[in-house]
Design a protein around this motif. Structure first.
Motif, PDB file in Angstrom:
ATOM      1  N   UNK A  41       0.828  -1.207   0.000  1.00 26.57           N
ATOM      2  CA  UNK A  41       0.000   0.000   0.000  1.00 26.57           C
ATOM      3  C   UNK A  41       0.863   1.259   0.000  1.00 26.57           C
ATOM      4  N   UNK A  42       1.941   1.215   0.764  1.00 27.01           N
ATOM      5  CA  UNK A  42       2.840   2.367   0.790  1.00 27.01           C
ATOM      6  C   UNK A  42       3.549   2.535  -0.549  1.00 27.01           C
ATOM      7  N   UNK A  43       3.899   1.421  -1.162  1.00 33.56           N
ATOM      8  CA  UNK A  43       4.565   1.462  -2.470  1.00 33.56           C
ATOM      9  C   UNK A  43       3.623   2.096  -3.507  1.00 33.56           C
ATOM     10  N   UNK A  44       2.377   1.656  -3.486  1.00 31.22           N
ATOM     11  CA  UNK A  44       1.401   2.202  -4.423  1.00 31.22           C
ATOM     12  C   UNK A  44       1.170   3.684  -4.133  1.00 31.22           C
ATOM     13  N   UNK A  45       1.072   4.024  -2.860  1.00 32.81           N
ATOM     14  CA  UNK A  45       0.851   5.423  -2.484  1.00 32.81           C
ATOM     15  C   UNK A  45       2.003   6.301  -2.996  1.00 32.81           C
ATOM     16  N   UNK A  46       3.216   5.808  -2.883  1.00 35.96           N
ATOM     17  CA  UNK A  46       4.368   6.576  -3.369  1.00 35.96           C
ATOM     18  C   UNK A  46       4.311   6.751  -4.891  1.00 35.96           C
ATOM     19  N   UNK A  47       3.947   5.691  -5.593  1.00 35.69           N
ATOM     20  CA  UNK A  47       3.826   5.797  -7.050  1.00 35.69           C
ATOM     21  C   UNK A  47       2.701   6.758  -7.417  1.00 35.69           C
ATOM     22  N   UNK A  48       1.601   6.694  -6.712  1.00 32.24           N
ATOM     23  CA  UNK A  48       0.488   7.618  -6.958  1.00 32.24           C
ATOM     24  C   UNK A  48       0.930   9.057  -6.708  1.00 32.24           C
ATOM     25  N   UNK A  49       1.720   9.223  -5.663  1.00 28.98           N
ATOM     26  CA  UNK A  49       2.247  10.530  -5.298  1.00 28.98           C
ATOM     27  C   UNK A  49       3.124  11.073  -6.426  1.00 28.98           C
ATOM     28  N   UNK A  50       3.997  10.209  -6.942  1.00 27.41           N
ATOM     29  CA  UNK A  50       4.881  10.591  -8.041  1.00 27.41           C
ATOM     30  C   UNK A  50       4.069  10.985  -9.275  1.00 27.41           C
ATOM     31  N   UNK A  51       3.095  10.151  -9.620  1.00 28.11           N
ATOM     32  CA  UNK A  51       2.266  10.428 -10.793  1.00 28.11           C
ATOM     33  C   UNK A  51       1.441  11.704 -10.602  1.00 28.11           C
ATOM     34  N   UNK A  52       0.931  11.908  -9.404  1.00 31.37           N
ATOM     35  CA  UNK A  52       0.152  13.124  -9.121  1.00 31.37           C
ATOM     36  C   UNK A  52       1.024  14.373  -9.222  1.00 31.37           C
ATOM     37  N   UNK A  71       3.243  23.004  -2.602  1.00 32.82           N
ATOM     38  CA  UNK A  71       2.892  21.612  -2.305  1.00 32.82           C
ATOM     39  C   UNK A  71       3.695  20.641  -3.170  1.00 32.82           C
ATOM     40  N   UNK A  72       3.991  21.040  -4.392  1.00 34.87           N
ATOM     41  CA  UNK A  72       4.816  20.209  -5.269  1.00 34.87           C
ATOM     42  C   UNK A  72       6.220  20.060  -4.683  1.00 34.87           C
ATOM     43  N   UNK A  73       6.741  21.137  -4.105  1.00 36.99           N
ATOM     44  CA  UNK A  73       8.041  21.069  -3.426  1.00 36.99           C
ATOM     45  C   UNK A  73       8.001  20.076  -2.262  1.00 36.99           C
ATOM     46  N   UNK A  74       6.914  20.130  -1.497  1.00 36.93           N
ATOM     47  CA  UNK A  74       6.750  19.216  -0.363  1.00 36.93           C
ATOM     48  C   UNK A  74       6.680  17.772  -0.869  1.00 36.93           C
ATOM     49  N   UNK A  75       5.929  17.566  -1.935  1.00 37.34           N
ATOM     50  CA  UNK A  75       5.797  16.221  -2.518  1.00 37.34           C
ATOM     51  C   UNK A  75       7.145  15.713  -3.004  1.00 37.34           C
ATOM     52  N   UNK A  76       7.903  16.586  -3.627  1.00 35.54           N
ATOM     53  CA  UNK A  76       9.232  16.214  -4.119  1.00 35.54           C
ATOM     54  C   UNK A  76      10.146  15.807  -2.965  1.00 35.54           C
ATOM     55  N   UNK A  77      10.096  16.556  -1.886  1.00 35.45           N
ATOM     56  CA  UNK A  77      10.891  16.228  -0.699  1.00 35.45           C
ATOM     57  C   UNK A  77      10.464  14.878  -0.134  1.00 35.45           C
ATOM     58  N   UNK A  78       9.166  14.642  -0.087  1.00 40.65           N
ATOM     59  CA  UNK A  78       8.649  13.363   0.406  1.00 40.65           C
ATOM     60  C   UNK A  78       9.172  12.209  -0.449  1.00 40.65           C
ATOM     61  N   UNK A  79       9.099  12.364  -1.772  1.00 37.00           N
ATOM     62  CA  UNK A  79       9.564  11.305  -2.671  1.00 37.00           C
ATOM     63  C   UNK A  79      11.069  11.069  -2.518  1.00 37.00           C
ATOM     64  N   UNK A  80      11.814  12.146  -2.392  1.00 34.94           N
ATOM     65  CA  UNK A  80      13.270  12.023  -2.193  1.00 34.94           C
ATOM     66  C   UNK A  80      13.552  11.293  -0.885  1.00 34.94           C
ATOM     67  N   UNK A  81      12.815  11.663   0.173  1.00 35.21           N
ATOM     68  CA  UNK A  81      13.001  11.014   1.480  1.00 35.21           C
ATOM     69  C   UNK A  81      12.596   9.542   1.445  1.00 35.21           C
TER      70      UNK A  81
END
Length: 151
Positions: A41-52, A71-81
């Motif tokens: 579920x977390x893996x899918x959520x991360x992919x959804x996050x990337x696609x969004x 918010x895009x900056x925050x999302x980018x930081x989340x994906x990097x983390x």
């Protein structure tokens, strides 16, 4: 399911997203090398996050707000983390931010020009009315006297 060699297997991707995911991994094969989430579920959520995030960046500048970019900056930081290698996406986001700033500058400048133009039109209209009035007065002045006027 989409399986990529450098990505952990078994991330569930919705059929409509397959082409997008394929393109991402084709152009950036090392994007998920350090991605270590084991929970499906977390893996899918991360992919959804990337696609969004990518979808957000593909919006027209008129639709994108400054808050969206924050918010895009925050999302980018989340994906990097989370372990995604997204340096390429950060560069694209920076490019979008620059374009947004330029768009806002152009919109403000355009508004200033329209305001100036409106002011000039008003002055022209006022001057046109004065010219018309002066022409009437000149016409009245140039009208020769009639016999009736003189006698």
């Amino acid at each position: 399911m989409y399986n990529q060699q450098k990505m952990r297997p078994n991330i569930v991707i919705v059929a409509t997203e397959v082409e997008s995911v394929r393109l991402i991994f084709k152009r950036h094969p090392d994007i998920a090398v350090e991605f270590r989430a084991k929970n499906q579920h977390l893996r899918k959520a991360c992919m959804d996050f990337l696609l969004s995030l990518i979808e957000t960046m593909c919006q027209s500048l008129e639709e994108l707000s400054n808050e969206d970019l924050v918010e895009a900056d925050v999302a980018l930081t989340y994906l990097r983390d989370a372990g995604f290698k997204v340096d390429w996406l950060e560069k694209k986001l920076d490019h979008v931010k620059v374009k947004k700033e330029k768009e806002q500058f152009c919109v403000a400048r355009l508004q200033e020009m329209e305001d100036s133009l409106l002011e000039l039109w008003k002055k022209c209209s006022d001057l046109d009315a004065l010219v018309e009035k002066e022409e009437e007065e000149l016409s009245d002045t140039r009208t020769p006297l009639s016999l009736d006027d003189v006698v």
